[in-house]
Design a protein around this motif. Sequence first.
Motif, PDB file in Angstrom:
ATOM      1  N   ARG A   8      35.343  49.229  29.700  1.00 22.25           N
ATOM      2  CA  ARG A   8      33.978  49.189  30.233  1.00 22.25           C
ATOM      3  C   ARG A   8      33.251  47.943  29.751  1.00 22.25           C
ATOM      4  O   ARG A   8      32.536  47.292  30.515  1.00 22.25           O
ATOM      5  CB  ARG A   8      33.229  50.457  29.800  1.00 22.25           C
ATOM      6  N   ALA A   9      33.440  47.579  28.477  1.00 21.80           N
ATOM      7  CA  ALA A   9      32.805  46.390  27.933  1.00 21.80           C
ATOM      8  C   ALA A   9      33.319  45.135  28.627  1.00 21.80           C
ATOM      9  O   ALA A   9      32.556  44.214  28.942  1.00 21.80           O
ATOM     10  CB  ALA A   9      33.040  46.303  26.432  1.00 21.80           C
ATOM     11  N   GLU A  10      34.608  45.085  28.908  1.00 19.56           N
ATOM     12  CA  GLU A  10      35.168  43.926  29.613  1.00 19.56           C
ATOM     13  C   GLU A  10      34.666  43.858  31.050  1.00 19.56           C
ATOM     14  O   GLU A  10      34.414  42.771  31.572  1.00 19.56           O
ATOM     15  CB  GLU A  10      36.692  43.994  29.585  1.00 19.56           C
ATOM     16  N   ALA A  11      34.498  45.002  31.686  1.00 18.60           N
ATOM     17  CA  ALA A  11      33.966  45.024  33.052  1.00 18.60           C
ATOM     18  C   ALA A  11      32.519  44.521  33.079  1.00 18.60           C
ATOM     19  O   ALA A  11      32.128  43.783  33.996  1.00 18.60           O
ATOM     20  CB  ALA A  11      34.040  46.429  33.629  1.00 18.60           C
ATOM     21  N   ILE A  12      31.744  44.898  32.066  1.00  8.09           N
ATOM     22  CA  ILE A  12      30.361  44.439  31.993  1.00  8.09           C
ATOM     23  C   ILE A  12      30.321  42.932  31.763  1.00  8.09           C
ATOM     24  O   ILE A  12      29.513  42.220  32.362  1.00  8.09           O
ATOM     25  CB  ILE A  12      29.598  45.201  30.886  1.00  8.09           C
ATOM     26  N   THR A  18      28.648  36.488  36.779  1.00  7.51           N
ATOM     27  CA  THR A  18      28.066  36.108  38.063  1.00  7.51           C
ATOM     28  C   THR A  18      26.561  36.292  38.078  1.00  7.51           C
ATOM     29  O   THR A  18      25.944  36.143  39.122  1.00  7.51           O
ATOM     30  CB  THR A  18      28.687  36.940  39.202  1.00  7.51           C
ATOM     31  N   GLN A  19      25.951  36.628  36.924  1.00  6.91           N
ATOM     32  CA  GLN A  19      24.506  36.786  36.828  1.00  6.91           C
ATOM     33  C   GLN A  19      23.937  35.721  35.908  1.00  6.91           C
ATOM     34  O   GLN A  19      24.531  35.378  34.895  1.00  6.91           O
ATOM     35  CB  GLN A  19      24.142  38.155  36.272  1.00  6.91           C
ATOM     36  N   GLN A  77      23.582  24.757  35.227  1.00  7.42           N
ATOM     37  CA  GLN A  77      24.250  24.287  34.016  1.00  7.42           C
ATOM     38  C   GLN A  77      25.637  24.897  33.871  1.00  7.42           C
ATOM     39  O   GLN A  77      26.548  24.260  33.361  1.00  7.42           O
ATOM     40  CB  GLN A  77      23.402  24.604  32.791  1.00  7.42           C
ATOM     41  N   LYS A  78      25.823  26.139  34.318  1.00  7.76           N
ATOM     42  CA  LYS A  78      27.139  26.770  34.219  1.00  7.76           C
ATOM     43  C   LYS A  78      28.042  26.399  35.384  1.00  7.76           C
ATOM     44  O   LYS A  78      29.258  26.431  35.254  1.00  7.76           O
ATOM     45  CB  LYS A  78      26.992  28.288  34.144  1.00  7.76           C
ATOM     46  N   ASN A  79      27.448  26.063  36.538  1.00  6.36           N
ATOM     47  CA  ASN A  79      28.215  25.701  37.725  1.00  6.36           C
ATOM     48  C   ASN A  79      27.828  24.292  38.152  1.00  6.36           C
ATOM     49  O   ASN A  79      27.131  24.107  39.144  1.00  6.36           O
ATOM     50  CB  ASN A  79      27.942  26.679  38.872  1.00  6.36           C
ATOM     51  N   GLU A  80      28.283  23.291  37.409  1.00  2.98           N
ATOM     52  CA  GLU A  80      27.854  21.927  37.657  1.00  2.98           C
ATOM     53  C   GLU A  80      28.391  21.368  38.974  1.00  2.98           C
ATOM     54  O   GLU A  80      27.754  20.540  39.607  1.00  2.98           O
ATOM     55  CB  GLU A  80      28.286  21.030  36.497  1.00  2.98           C
ATOM     56  N   ASP A  81      29.570  21.831  39.392  1.00  8.93           N
ATOM     57  CA  ASP A  81      30.177  21.256  40.586  1.00  8.93           C
ATOM     58  C   ASP A  81      29.652  21.887  41.879  1.00  8.93           C
ATOM     59  O   ASP A  81      29.771  21.311  42.946  1.00  8.93           O
ATOM     60  CB  ASP A  81      31.693  21.402  40.529  1.00  8.93           C
ATOM     61  N   ALA A 129      24.973  35.808  42.256  1.00 10.74           N
ATOM     62  CA  ALA A 129      25.637  35.137  43.367  1.00 10.74           C
ATOM     63  C   ALA A 129      26.376  36.182  44.193  1.00 10.74           C
ATOM     64  O   ALA A 129      26.254  37.383  43.941  1.00 10.74           O
ATOM     65  CB  ALA A 129      26.600  34.084  42.828  1.00 10.74           C
ATOM     66  N   ASN A 130      27.136  35.738  45.156  1.00 13.10           N
ATOM     67  CA  ASN A 130      27.951  36.619  46.002  1.00 13.10           C
ATOM     68  C   ASN A 130      27.093  37.664  46.685  1.00 13.10           C
ATOM     69  O   ASN A 130      27.127  38.843  46.347  1.00 13.10           O
ATOM     70  CB  ASN A 130      29.074  37.312  45.202  1.00 13.10           C
ATOM     71  N   ASP A 131      26.350  37.238  47.654  1.00 16.21           N
ATOM     72  CA  ASP A 131      25.397  38.093  48.355  1.00 16.21           C
ATOM     73  C   ASP A 131      26.114  38.970  49.386  1.00 16.21           C
ATOM     74  O   ASP A 131      25.713  39.027  50.539  1.00 16.21           O
ATOM     75  CB  ASP A 131      24.352  37.206  49.013  1.00 16.21           C
TER      76      ASP A 131
END
Length: 136
Positions: A8-12, A18-19, A77-81, A129-131
């Motif tokens: 559960r911790a890994e899933a969180i 993505t947030q 900053q996390k997704n520079e490209d 992301a991922n709407d």
Amino acid sequence: MGVRKRERAEAIKEAKKTQYFAKLNNCPTSPRKMRLMADLVRGEKIDKALNILKFSSKESSRKLEKLLLSAINNWQQKNEDASVEDADLFVKEIRVDGGTMLKRLRPAPQGRAHRIRKRSNHVTLVLAANDNTQSN
């Protein structure tokens, strides 16, 4: 740690990748006034949310606009490209909680005093992301 708890911790952790979020603490506006603007942008795509906040006449909209731009900058900053237009980001969650309260006294008739509560609030804004599940 048990297996289920670890899974559960890994899933969180995976979901949080993505947030992207930004916080505003001790903003000197009452939470009720801030929630009026927060309700308008909750669940909206970021370009529509920015337009709503930009063209609103309320003071709390300026602070929320700045907070939304900060969250977008955290995403960049996390997704520079990647570009913001292609990312399809939306305001997943926006919470307005009560902050500290300044207690002041105002003179009242016949030697009395009334307490004035100057409220503040904490705002947490989460972008995702991922709407895929959103239908706006």
